[in-house]
Design a protein around this motif. Structure first.
Motif, short mmCIF file in Angstrom:
data_model
loop_
_atom_site.label_atom_id
_atom_site.label_comp_id
_atom_site.label_asym_id
_atom_site.label_seq_id
_atom_site.Cartn_x
_atom_site.Cartn_y
_atom_site.Cartn_z
N LEU A 1 1.02 -1.48 0.09
CA LEU A 1 0.04 0.04 -0.12
C LEU A 1 0.94 1.23 0.09
O LEU A 1 1.85 1.47 0.91
CB LEU A 1 -1.00 -0.15 1.12
N ALA A 2 0.73 2.17 -0.90
CA ALA A 2 1.51 3.38 -0.79
C ALA A 2 1.00 4.45 0.20
O ALA A 2 -0.28 4.21 0.47
CB ALA A 2 1.22 4.19 -2.11
N TYR A 3 1.62 4.80 0.82
CA TYR A 3 1.14 5.78 1.99
C TYR A 3 0.26 6.84 1.23
O TYR A 3 0.44 7.21 0.00
CB TYR A 3 2.38 6.43 2.56
N PRO A 4 -0.61 7.36 2.15
CA PRO A 4 -1.50 8.42 1.46
C PRO A 4 -0.95 9.73 1.08
O PRO A 4 -1.65 10.65 0.36
CB PRO A 4 -2.54 8.50 2.84
N SER A 5 0.39 9.75 1.40
CA SER A 5 0.95 11.33 0.50
C SER A 5 1.21 10.67 -0.68
O SER A 5 1.41 11.90 -1.64
CB SER A 5 2.52 11.15 1.44
N THR A 6 1.09 9.51 -1.25
CA THR A 6 1.05 9.37 -2.79
C THR A 6 -0.50 8.91 -3.19
O THR A 6 -0.74 8.13 -2.76
CB THR A 6 1.95 8.13 -2.95
N THR A 7 -1.09 9.88 -4.06
CA THR A 7 -2.33 9.57 -4.39
C THR A 7 -2.45 9.83 -5.99
O THR A 7 -1.55 10.58 -6.44
CB THR A 7 -3.50 10.49 -3.77
N GLY B 1 -9.83 5.36 3.95
CA GLY B 1 -10.94 6.22 4.49
C GLY B 1 -10.44 7.59 4.46
O GLY B 1 -10.06 8.02 3.24
N SER B 2 -10.34 8.08 5.43
CA SER B 2 -10.29 9.63 5.58
C SER B 2 -8.73 10.02 5.36
O SER B 2 -8.53 11.19 5.32
CB SER B 2 -10.76 10.33 6.92
N LEU B 3 -7.80 9.22 5.12
CA LEU B 3 -6.72 9.51 4.88
C LEU B 3 -6.38 10.07 3.69
O LEU B 3 -5.29 10.91 3.41
CB LEU B 3 -5.72 8.08 5.16
N LEU B 4 -7.31 9.72 2.75
CA LEU B 4 -7.03 10.19 1.37
C LEU B 4 -8.08 11.54 1.13
O LEU B 4 -9.28 11.42 1.76
CB LEU B 4 -7.61 9.30 0.12
N PRO B 5 -7.47 12.55 0.42
CA PRO B 5 -8.47 13.50 0.24
C PRO B 5 -9.71 13.10 -0.68
O PRO B 5 -9.52 12.10 -1.32
CB PRO B 5 -7.44 14.55 -0.75
N GLY B 6 -10.78 13.65 -0.65
CA GLY B 6 -12.11 13.19 -1.22
C GLY B 6 -11.92 12.99 -2.86
O GLY B 6 -12.48 11.87 -3.06
N ASP B 7 -11.18 13.59 -3.45
CA ASP B 7 -11.10 13.38 -4.74
C ASP B 7 -9.83 12.66 -5.27
O ASP B 7 -9.56 12.64 -6.40
CB ASP B 7 -11.12 14.93 -5.53
N CYS C 1 -5.27 15.24 8.19
CA CYS C 1 -6.45 15.85 8.37
C CYS C 1 -7.48 15.20 7.62
O CYS C 1 -7.25 14.30 6.82
CB CYS C 1 -6.15 17.36 8.09
N PRO C 2 -8.56 15.39 8.26
CA PRO C 2 -9.66 14.73 7.44
C PRO C 2 -9.78 14.99 5.92
O PRO C 2 -10.54 14.07 5.51
CB PRO C 2 -10.99 15.32 7.96
N HIS C 3 -9.37 15.72 5.21
CA HIS C 3 -9.31 15.82 3.88
C HIS C 3 -8.03 15.35 3.48
O HIS C 3 -7.56 15.11 2.22
CB HIS C 3 -9.30 17.37 3.47
N GLY C 4 -7.17 14.63 4.23
CA GLY C 4 -6.00 13.69 3.89
C GLY C 4 -4.65 14.36 3.48
O GLY C 4 -3.67 14.06 3.29
#
Ligand code: ADP
Ligand code: MG
Length: 551
Positions: free
Chosen positions: A242-248, A278-284, A525-528
């Motif tokens: 899993l890539a960390y949520p810093s990579t999206t 979940g909320s680790l990713l920004p919504g889009d 933050c909740p938006h990732g």
């Protein structure tokens, strides 16, 4: 008018199985994997129609088996004709025959005997001879679609066709890290994985490297969960990277998935992975991941797609929630702060910190910068905390807890506030009264474009601005977000009126850091967006040209 004979029907069908060079590669690689190969070497010339060659070190075939293999509907993989028991990737017994129908095929194989066998299929002519070869199988396919001009015409440029091949090979290589893959294009090696069994090793040599970020920006997982499928206790294993949520990514196409070793696309499982983030990713934004799901063959029907690009799962919901939980667990326990040698520039030295709460447990507040950032010392690293982002995370988790337990506390506005809204928002107010009530809003359409707001949420002892209704409605309306309520809470949490004042005294700052540390997911933050950046001491030492061990 005449009825087509069987052979002609099959030949027409061959065009359905073999639609482009990448299909040939996939079928040949699947065969090699089915033969327990540990090393698979793939060579492609041009767009693949010139020549594709796949060599493996698998079980090989006897002379008799090799002769049968190129005939239609011959397979060694369905011992008693029971489709529900197939563990292999192949089972229809038509790939080699179909390829031979549209190309010139040479198969050289040896199952470990003193000499091997070569089978050459050129149009209707089949030649069988003995050949020298160690154990394993080599299949060479030349002049693909020489007798299918329309197919040839429909192919894209060589670069695009090779890109497709390369993408499929990368999928296998990532999801079967125990097998060493190599891919050569026009004699140039494009990829070679080591076959160590570790997905991180595989990813480092794949073009995925850029997509996934370097290995230290990802975590691996290997989790087995027992769930009930069709009344039976069943083990479901989820393995991968899993890539960390810093990579999206902006699109959903960066999740690689395999079910029982076959790279497939299963939208329900892809969505489960997204929910796991979940909320680790920004919504889009969408995650980057490679996961292999394994479960007993009877729980999977691979026979639902002509080219087996997707599978049907029994108890798809149960499997999806296993995947979701495995992803969420892996991300919440991952600790990215393990030492890694990164570039010297400060940009690269500022890594979003992601990891367990303990990463903040021993953080000591040492100062602040511009009333925006809190500085802490933790385990020899300097942490920089974005005060606003940290607040948002804390608010969000408290809101979520409040909503989980009951409804969000609200306060009555007396007199009610009148807001004018867009027609879409007015419609949303009417359609989502219950949901808004659970969030602490009590709006009443008041004719035309106005609503009267009689109550607003006050979840943290702070009263939401009536305008927060608009962001709540926006979150509900683009409810494409996986979880409407979470998106809504995230927006509420970030609403300015719910933020603390800018200036925190030392005690408040320490309290904020402590509360952040108790969050389920303190590092986004909740938006990732990240809440905490870490600067390793080594970076400062090197920046100041100090010897790291000398102070
Ligand atoms: P399927 O894979 O559906 O059985 P194929 O036409 O792809 O059908 O292959 C036919 C048979 O040829 C397989 O069942 C297998 O016995 C044999 N075979 C094909 N490729 C290999 C290989 N690389 N190594 C060993 N056996 C192979
Ligand atoms: Mg096959």
């Amino acid at each position: 008018m005449r009825r087509l004979d069987r052979e002609t029907v099959d030949r027409i069908a061959a065009g359905e199985v073999v639609t482009r060079p990448a299909r040939v590669v996939v079928e040949l690689v699947e065969n090699a994997l089915d033969a327990s190969a540990k090393r698979i070497e793939i060579e492609v010339d041009g767009d693949g129609t010139e020549r594709i060659r796949v060599a493996d070190d698998g079980d090989g075939m006897s002379a008799r088996a090799a002769e049968l293999a190129v005939e239609r509907h011959t397979t060694s993989k369905l011992p008693d004709g029971d489709l529900t028991a197939v563990k292999a990737l192949g089972f229809r017994g038509e790939a080699l025959a179909s390829i031979a129908d549209v190309a010139r095929l040479t198969l050289t194989t040896n199952d470990g005997g003193p000499k091997g066998t070569r089978v050459i299929v050129d149009d209707d002519e089949v030649t069988i001879e003995s050949a020298g070869r160690g154990r394993g199988t080599t299949i060479e396919v030349r002049d693909l679609f020489h007798n299918r001009p329309a197919r040839r015409e429909s192919l894209a440029t060589p670069a695009t066709e090779f890109e497709r091949i390369s993408d499929r090979v990368a999928g296998f290589a990532l999801l079967r890290p125990g097998v060493a893959f190599s891919l050569d294009h026009d004699d140039r090696r494009t990829v070679a994985t080591p076959g160590t069994g570790d997905a991180v090793d595989a990813v480092l040599v794949l073009p995925e490297r850029e997509r996934l970020g370097v290995a230290r920006e990802s975590t691996t997982l290997d989790a087995t969960t027992t769930v009930e499928i069709a009344g039976l206790e069943t083990d479901v294993t989820v393995r991968g990277l899993l890539a960390y949520p810093s990579t999206t990514r902006a699109s959903t196409g960066h999740v690689r998935l395999a079910v029982n070793g076959r790279p497939v696309s299963v939208p329900a499982l892809r969505r489960a992975i997204e929910r796991g983030y979940g909320s680790l990713l920004p919504g889009d934004r969408h995650p980057v991941a490679a996961l292999a799901v394994s479960l007993p063959p009877w729980a999977v029907d691979p026979n639902v797609h002509p080219t087996k690009e997707t599978v049907a799962l029994r108890a798809a919901d149960a499997v999806a929630s296993v995947v979701e939980d495995a992803v969420a667990d892996a991300l919440s326990t991952a600790d990215l702060r393990r030492a890694a040698d990164v570039a010297m520039d400060l940009d690269a030295a500022l890594d979003p910190v992601e990891g367990t709460a303990s990463a903040l447990g021993n953080a000591t507040f040492v100062g602040r910068f511009r009333d925006l950032y809190l500085l802490c010392e933790a385990d020899g690293d300097l942490l920089v905390i974005d005060q606003h982002a940290a607040h948002e995370r804390i608010n969000y988790e408290r809101l979520r807890e409040a909503v989980d337990s009951a409804t969000v506390p609200s306060v009555t506005l007396d007199p009610p506030v009148t807001l004018s809204l867009s027609p879409a928002d007015i419609a949303a107010v009417e359609a989502h009264t219950d949901e808004l009530a659970r969030l602490g809003f009590d709006p009443e359409p008041f004719g035309g474009d106005t609503v009267r707001l009689r109550a607003v949420p006050a979840p943290l002892g702070r009263v939401a601005d009536p305008e927060a209704l608009t962001s709540a409605l926006a979150a509900i309306r683009d409810g494409s977000a996986t979880d409407e309520r979470d998106a809504l809470l995230a927006d509420l949490a970030c609403h300015p009126s719910l933020k603390a004042g800018d200036e925190l005294d030392d005690d408040e700052a320490a309290a904020l850091i402590e509360r952040l540390g108790t969050c389920d997911q303190p590092f986004a933050c909740p938006h990732g967006r990240p809440t905490v950046l870490a600067i390793e001491e080594g970076h400062l030492a090197r920046g100041f040209e100090r010897h790291p061990n000398r102070r």
